[in-house]
Each structure stands twice: as structure tokens, then as C-alpha cells.
Design a protein around this motif. Structure first.
Motif, PDB file in Angstrom:
ATOM      1  N   ARG A  44      -6.608  -5.158  16.430  1.00 25.62           N
ATOM      2  CA  ARG A  44      -6.214  -3.901  17.235  1.00 25.62           C
ATOM      3  C   ARG A  44      -6.559  -4.472  18.858  1.00 25.62           C
ATOM      4  NH1 ARG A  44      -3.801   0.238  17.492  1.00 25.62           N
ATOM      5  NH2 ARG A  44      -3.622   1.747  19.154  1.00 25.62           N
ATOM      6  N   ALA A  45      -7.820  -4.794  19.030  1.00 25.62           N
ATOM      7  CA  ALA A  45      -8.422  -5.245  20.555  1.00 25.62           C
ATOM      8  C   ALA A  45      -7.464  -6.500  20.973  1.00 25.62           C
ATOM      9  CB  ALA A  45      -9.933  -5.522  20.435  1.00 25.62           C
ATOM     10  N   ALA A  46      -6.931  -7.510  20.020  1.00 24.84           N
ATOM     11  CA  ALA A  46      -6.085  -8.593  20.413  1.00 24.84           C
ATOM     12  C   ALA A  46      -4.729  -8.101  20.762  1.00 24.84           C
ATOM     13  CB  ALA A  46      -6.468  -9.666  19.586  1.00 24.84           C
ATOM     14  N   ALA A  47      -4.228  -7.248  20.080  1.00 29.24           N
ATOM     15  CA  ALA A  47      -2.941  -6.691  20.503  1.00 29.24           C
ATOM     16  C   ALA A  47      -3.157  -6.040  21.448  1.00 29.24           C
ATOM     17  CB  ALA A  47      -2.356  -5.740  18.994  1.00 29.24           C
ATOM     18  N   ALA A  48      -3.666  -5.087  21.824  1.00 23.36           N
ATOM     19  CA  ALA A  48      -4.129  -4.399  23.133  1.00 23.36           C
ATOM     20  C   ALA A  48      -4.194  -5.349  24.358  1.00 23.36           C
ATOM     21  CB  ALA A  48      -5.209  -3.325  23.146  1.00 23.36           C
ATOM     22  N   GLU A  49      -4.958  -6.392  24.045  1.00 23.87           N
ATOM     23  CA  GLU A  49      -5.001  -7.304  25.269  1.00 23.87           C
ATOM     24  C   GLU A  49      -3.856  -7.858  25.604  1.00 23.87           C
ATOM     25  OE1 GLU A  49      -7.782 -10.994  26.528  1.00 23.87           O
ATOM     26  OE2 GLU A  49      -8.337  -9.755  25.049  1.00 23.87           O
ATOM     27  N   PHE A  50      -3.132  -8.378  24.363  1.00 20.71           N
ATOM     28  CA  PHE A  50      -1.995  -9.184  24.770  1.00 20.71           C
ATOM     29  C   PHE A  50      -0.893  -8.161  25.387  1.00 20.71           C
ATOM     30  CE2 PHE A  50       2.146 -10.662  22.994  1.00 20.71           C
ATOM     31  CZ  PHE A  50       2.144 -11.798  23.320  1.00 20.71           C
ATOM     32  N   LEU A  51      -0.787  -7.074  25.181  1.00 19.20           N
ATOM     33  CA  LEU A  51       0.293  -6.044  25.594  1.00 19.20           C
ATOM     34  C   LEU A  51      -0.405  -5.294  26.839  1.00 19.20           C
ATOM     35  CD1 LEU A  51       1.484  -4.965  22.044  1.00 19.20           C
ATOM     36  CD2 LEU A  51       2.768  -6.138  23.751  1.00 19.20           C
ATOM     37  N   ARG A  91       1.206   2.390  23.196  1.00 16.80           N
ATOM     38  CA  ARG A  91       0.548   2.694  22.068  1.00 16.80           C
ATOM     39  C   ARG A  91       0.980   2.287  20.614  1.00 16.80           C
ATOM     40  NH1 ARG A  91      -4.606   4.808  23.631  1.00 16.80           N
ATOM     41  NH2 ARG A  91      -4.507   6.522  25.224  1.00 16.80           N
ATOM     42  N   GLU A  92       2.350   2.760  20.654  1.00 12.96           N
ATOM     43  CA  GLU A  92       3.118   2.434  19.446  1.00 12.96           C
ATOM     44  C   GLU A  92       3.270   0.924  19.322  1.00 12.96           C
ATOM     45  OE1 GLU A  92       4.005   4.934  21.440  1.00 12.96           O
ATOM     46  OE2 GLU A  92       3.960   6.581  20.366  1.00 12.96           O
ATOM     47  N   MET A  93       3.563   0.275  20.561  1.00  9.49           N
ATOM     48  CA  MET A  93       3.747  -1.182  20.466  1.00  9.49           C
ATOM     49  C   MET A  93       2.394  -2.032  19.990  1.00  9.49           C
ATOM     50  SD  MET A  93       5.525  -1.580  24.129  1.00  9.49           S
ATOM     51  CE  MET A  93       5.416  -3.283  24.513  1.00  9.49           C
ATOM     52  N   VAL A  94       1.180  -1.397  20.458  1.00 13.64           N
ATOM     53  CA  VAL A  94       0.201  -1.983  19.859  1.00 13.64           C
ATOM     54  C   VAL A  94      -0.167  -1.772  18.220  1.00 13.64           C
ATOM     55  CG1 VAL A  94      -2.550  -1.774  19.870  1.00 13.64           C
ATOM     56  CG2 VAL A  94      -1.217  -1.782  21.934  1.00 13.64           C
ATOM     57  N   ASP A  95       0.232  -0.560  17.820  1.00 16.91           N
ATOM     58  CA  ASP A  95       0.357  -0.106  16.593  1.00 16.91           C
ATOM     59  C   ASP A  95       0.982  -1.274  15.618  1.00 16.91           C
ATOM     60  OD1 ASP A  95      -1.477   1.964  17.041  1.00 16.91           O
ATOM     61  OD2 ASP A  95       0.236   3.313  16.896  1.00 16.91           O
ATOM     62  N   PRO A 139       1.468  -9.271   9.843  1.00 17.43           N
ATOM     63  CA  PRO A 139       1.364 -10.582  10.466  1.00 17.43           C
ATOM     64  C   PRO A 139       2.365 -10.739  11.568  1.00 17.43           C
ATOM     65  CG  PRO A 139       2.313 -10.809   8.306  1.00 17.43           C
ATOM     66  CD  PRO A 139       1.752  -9.302   8.386  1.00 17.43           C
ATOM     67  N   VAL A 140       1.901 -11.562  12.658  1.00 20.66           N
ATOM     68  CA  VAL A 140       2.944 -11.727  13.587  1.00 20.66           C
ATOM     69  C   VAL A 140       3.058 -13.384  13.412  1.00 20.66           C
ATOM     70  CG1 VAL A 140       2.302 -10.100  15.157  1.00 20.66           C
ATOM     71  CG2 VAL A 140       1.200 -12.234  15.346  1.00 20.66           C
ATOM     72  N   VAL A 141       4.130 -13.945  13.849  1.00 22.31           N
ATOM     73  CA  VAL A 141       4.500 -15.290  14.031  1.00 22.31           C
ATOM     74  C   VAL A 141       4.563 -15.555  15.459  1.00 22.31           C
ATOM     75  CG1 VAL A 141       6.201 -17.264  13.683  1.00 22.31           C
ATOM     76  CG2 VAL A 141       5.764 -15.443  11.943  1.00 22.31           C
ATOM     77  N   ALA A 142       3.777 -16.244  16.170  1.00 20.47           N
ATOM     78  CA  ALA A 142       3.624 -16.870  17.612  1.00 20.47           C
ATOM     79  C   ALA A 142       4.448 -18.252  17.579  1.00 20.47           C
ATOM     80  CB  ALA A 142       2.295 -17.036  17.978  1.00 20.47           C
ATOM     81  N   LEU A 143       5.183 -18.270  18.697  1.00 19.53           N
ATOM     82  CA  LEU A 143       5.976 -19.578  18.904  1.00 19.53           C
ATOM     83  C   LEU A 143       5.684 -19.938  20.165  1.00 19.53           C
ATOM     84  CD1 LEU A 143       9.553 -18.467  17.660  1.00 19.53           C
ATOM     85  CD2 LEU A 143       8.042 -19.673  16.356  1.00 19.53           C
ATOM     86  N   GLU A 144       5.170 -21.201  20.565  1.00 17.05           N
ATOM     87  CA  GLU A 144       5.161 -21.740  21.969  1.00 17.05           C
ATOM     88  C   GLU A 144       6.696 -22.484  22.104  1.00 17.05           C
ATOM     89  OE1 GLU A 144       2.206 -24.214  24.287  1.00 17.05           O
ATOM     90  OE2 GLU A 144       3.729 -25.760  23.595  1.00 17.05           O
TER      91      GLU A 144
END
Length: 105
Positions: free
Chosen positions: A69-76, A87-91, A97-102
Motif C-alpha cells: 500500500r505504501a508503494a502504491a500510494a507513493e507512486f500515485l 484512495r480507490e486508485m491506491v486500493d 499484481p501489476v505489470v510495469a513496463l519501461e
């Protein structure tokens, strides 16, 4: 957009990576694309990936992570106080899982 310097890039990478993990990410002339948990549950990752590539983007790094949750909140955090659904976005970001792409042009 990408981080401005090496320290910022390291902090940015630490949101999604674990210590001592290897990556092909360069953090140069790129953008971060995150495929959210609901799209993974719907088995849409392949279609999303193909759409990104078909539009001329190059995927230079890809990895799957489970955000705390802390990482998601920081990213957003740029949306905090701006978007009522913050808050719903963080939830959502820490619901699976998420897939991160560069990506780059």
C-alpha cells in the motif's frame, strides 16, 4: 516521464523492484506504463502489450510486482488531492499484481 538524475532513478526503481534484482530498465528517454491488477485478472495483458507495441513504442523492460500500500500510494501521490478517486486508485494498485513496463518511442 523519467527521473531527472541517478538518485531519483534509483528511488523510482525501488518502488517496483527488490534489492539485488536485475533489470533491463535504463530510465533514459522513457515512460513507465503500469498494467493494473484488474487488467491482469481479466487476462488483458497480452492485448494491452500488443496495443502498445502496435502504436510504435518499444518495451525495454517488463516485470510483474505486488505493490504494498505504501508503494502504491507513493507512486500515485501526484493524484492525491487532485482526483477524488485517489484512495480507490491506491486500493486497486495494491489489490493484486501489476505489470510495469519501461516504454520508449
Amino acid at each position: 516521464s523519467c527521473p531527472g538524475d541517478a538518485d531519483e532513478a534509483l528511488a523510482y526503481a525501488n518502488l517496483f523492484t527488490m534489492k539485488n534484482s536485475r533489470t533491463t530498465a535504463t530510465f533514459e528517454e522513457c515512460a513507465c506504463c503500469v498494467i493494473k491488477p484488474h487488467a491482469i485478472k481479466e487476462r488483458s495483458v497480452g492485448a494491452i502489450f500488443n496495443d502498445i507495441v502496435s502504436r510504435g513504442f518499444v518495451v525495454s523492460a517488463v516485470a510483474m510486482y505486488q505493490l504494498e500500500r505504501a508503494a502504491a500510494a507513493e507512486f500515485l501521490e501526484v493524484y492525491d488531492g487532485v482526483v477524488p478517486e485517489y484512495r480507490e486508485m491506491v486500493d486497486e494498485m495494491c489489490s493484486g499484481p501489476v505489470v510495469a513496463l519501461e516504454v520508449r518511442l
